[in-house]
Write a protein that holds these residues in place. Structure first.
Motif, short mmCIF file in Angstrom:
data_model
loop_
_atom_site.label_atom_id
_atom_site.label_comp_id
_atom_site.label_asym_id
_atom_site.label_seq_id
_atom_site.Cartn_x
_atom_site.Cartn_y
_atom_site.Cartn_z
N ILE A 116 0.85 -1.20 0.00
CA ILE A 116 0.00 0.00 0.00
C ILE A 116 0.88 1.24 0.00
N ASN A 117 1.92 1.24 0.84
CA ASN A 117 2.83 2.38 0.89
C ASN A 117 3.50 2.61 -0.47
N LYS A 118 3.89 1.53 -1.10
CA LYS A 118 4.52 1.61 -2.42
C LYS A 118 3.55 2.18 -3.46
N LEU A 119 2.32 1.69 -3.46
CA LEU A 119 1.33 2.16 -4.43
C LEU A 119 0.94 3.61 -4.19
N VAL A 120 0.81 4.01 -2.93
CA VAL A 120 0.52 5.41 -2.62
C VAL A 120 1.66 6.31 -3.09
N ASN A 121 2.89 5.87 -2.88
CA ASN A 121 4.03 6.66 -3.33
C ASN A 121 4.06 6.76 -4.85
N ASN A 122 3.68 5.68 -5.54
CA ASN A 122 3.62 5.70 -7.00
C ASN A 122 2.58 6.70 -7.52
N TRP A 123 1.46 6.80 -6.78
CA TRP A 123 0.29 7.48 -7.32
C TRP A 123 0.05 8.88 -6.76
N PHE A 124 0.82 9.31 -5.75
CA PHE A 124 0.52 10.59 -5.10
C PHE A 124 1.74 11.49 -4.97
N PRO A 125 1.53 12.80 -5.13
CA PRO A 125 2.61 13.75 -4.84
C PRO A 125 2.91 13.76 -3.34
N ALA A 344 4.71 7.92 6.63
CA ALA A 344 5.12 9.23 6.11
C ALA A 344 6.61 9.45 6.39
N LEU A 345 7.08 9.04 7.55
CA LEU A 345 8.51 9.15 7.87
C LEU A 345 9.36 8.39 6.85
N ILE A 346 8.89 7.21 6.49
CA ILE A 346 9.64 6.41 5.51
C ILE A 346 9.65 7.11 4.16
N GLN A 347 8.48 7.63 3.72
CA GLN A 347 8.41 8.32 2.44
C GLN A 347 9.21 9.61 2.43
N SER A 357 11.25 -2.21 0.19
CA SER A 357 12.17 -2.96 1.03
C SER A 357 12.32 -2.34 2.42
N VAL A 358 12.52 -1.02 2.46
CA VAL A 358 12.68 -0.35 3.75
C VAL A 358 11.37 -0.40 4.54
N GLY A 359 10.26 -0.09 3.87
CA GLY A 359 8.96 -0.15 4.53
C GLY A 359 8.65 -1.54 5.04
N GLY A 360 8.98 -2.56 4.25
CA GLY A 360 8.75 -3.94 4.68
C GLY A 360 9.60 -4.31 5.86
#
Length: 426
Positions: A116-125, A344-347, A357-360
């Motif tokens: 989910i974090n990966k997909l949100v990062n792909n799709w959102f500013p 958000a900290l990770i992003q 990888s980091v989020g996981g």
């Protein structure tokens, strides 16, 4: 203008709802399952914990796979497998088979948060990422809220085995819509406009230049990532204590019926749904007001996770069921109000190429709380015949993680990150 990115969030919201409906089913049906399979509290605690053994392992594996093969593909495989295994829970014949099914079920659900974090990062500013993550994940506690009455009614009407088969169907239906309506990245979607794609791609948290991407170990040593790991562990300990043992606390310690217990747990979950929905909005609002991402994440974590820890510890000391429910409801609301901040900290720190990888890895460390907590709680309850020490321990672990955040997320680190943002923008 069509905002396809928010349709992706809606699909992720529904997936999170289904995830916690499936995951919470055993907690709600636990009294009936334990009675039929002759499981003592210590053994039931091990069953709860073994889910997180598989879950924690596949938090990292799922995140790594999302970096390698894309979030959509990994997410599709995960929901297919966890839905089938949720249904398979109804075929358990004893402690051993239930233990094996729950371990595999945990492995299947493991990739959820990182993908989910990966997909949100792909799709959102960047400026919308915490808000989007909050909306995507507020389906989790809503699924927990619905699980109580749905699973309890199915269990009473048809038995717990049929109840698991029923809730497993939702994920398979969702998967058909996901395959048709979603893509891994905006440029792959035929209906994304040029303006929306430009908005997404022009606002990144850190440099996406492949030459700037470091090895995994570099990001795992950053103070912000260490703070995220520790605080997420404290968050997870309270969450999984509530998810696995609070229904049993209401039936074993407060002597509520299965029906009364299932209805009583709805309020904390509903407040958690509201809290998670607001968490990203709160985090991004403080970010916009301060202009400092780290400072915003730090204070949201300290205030919200700290309040959750205090309320959980107090819930174990009160004498009335109503007061215990009220304190746990406040705790779950405050807990979920911090829910988007860890991601958000990770992003804020990690480029997209290493985000899964980091989020996981962060999620995997945090979910060790799920391996330890339910088993420890079961042991404490069986030895002391009370839940008092389990509540105090859960609250104390959360407060200790708050202290770690206060130490690790220092102004110097925040200033350095802010200067990095400025250099990237320049």
């Amino acid at each position: 203008m069509t905002h396809i990115r928010w349709r992706i969030v809606l699909l992720l919201f529904i997936a999170g709802f289904i995830n916690y409906l499936d995951r919470s089913a055993l907690s709600v049906a636990a009294p009936a399952v334990a009675q039929e399979l002759h499981l003592a509290p210590a053994r039931m605690g091990l069953v709860f914990s073994t889910f997180f053994l598989g879950y924690a392992a596949f938090n990292f594996i799922g995140g790594w796979a999302a970096d390698r093969w894309g979030g959509k593909r990994v997410f599709s495989g995960a929901i297919l497998m966890w839905s089938l295994l949720c249904g398979a829970t109804g075929f358990a014949t004893g402690f051993g088979s239930l233990l094996a099914i729950r371990t595999l079920f945990g492995m299947a659900e493991g990739p959820l948060a990182a993908t989910i974090n990966k997909l949100v990062n792909n799709w959102f500013p960047h400026r919308e990422s915490a808000t989007a993550f909050g909306f995507a994940n507020c389906g989790l506690p809503l699924g927990g809220a619905v699980a109580g009455p749905v699973v309890a009614l199915l269990t009473q009407a048809y038995g717990w085995r049929i109840a698991f088969a029923g809730v497993a169907c939702f994920g398979l239906i969702w998967l058909a819509f996901w395959q048709v309506m979603a893509t891994d990245k905006p440029y792959q979607h035929p209906r994304v406009s040029g303006d929306e794609r430009l908005l997404i791609e022009s606002d990144r948290s850190v440099s996406e230049n492949p030459a700037d991407v470091q090895r995994l170990a570099f990001y795992l040593k950053q103070p912000a990532i260490i703070a995220a790991m520790i605080s997420y562990f404290g968050y997870s300990y309270i969450l999984f204590f509530f998810l696995t043992w609070f229904p049993s606390f209401l039936t074993m310690d407060r002597h509520l019926s299965l029906k009364s217990m299932s209805l009583a747990t709805v309020l904390p979950w509903l407040l958690g749904f509201i809290g998670y929905g607001l968490s990203g909005v709160l985090s991004d609002l403080v970010f916009r007001r301060t202009g400092n991402a780290f400072l915003a994440r730090k204070w949201v974590l300290i205030v919200c996770l700290g309040l959750a820890g205090v309320c959980v510890a107090l819930a174990g000391t009160v004498t009335t069921t109503a007061n215990a429910l009220l304190l746990m409801a406040i705790a779950v609301f405050a807990l979920y109000l911090s829910g988007s901040t860890y991601w958000a900290l990770i992003q804020d720190t990690v480029p997209n190429a290493k985000l899964g990888s980091v989020g996981g890895c962060v999620h995997s460390i945090a979910n060790c709380a799920g391996i330890i907590g339910p088993a420890v709680t079961g042991f404490l309850v069986q030895q002391s015949h009370t839940f008092f020490s389990a509540f105090v321990l859960a609250g104390g672990i959360a407060l200790a993680s708050v202290i770690a955040v206060a130490i690790l997320l220092r102004p110097r680190a925040a200033a350095r990150h802010k200067s990095n943002e400025a250099s990237i923008a320049g």
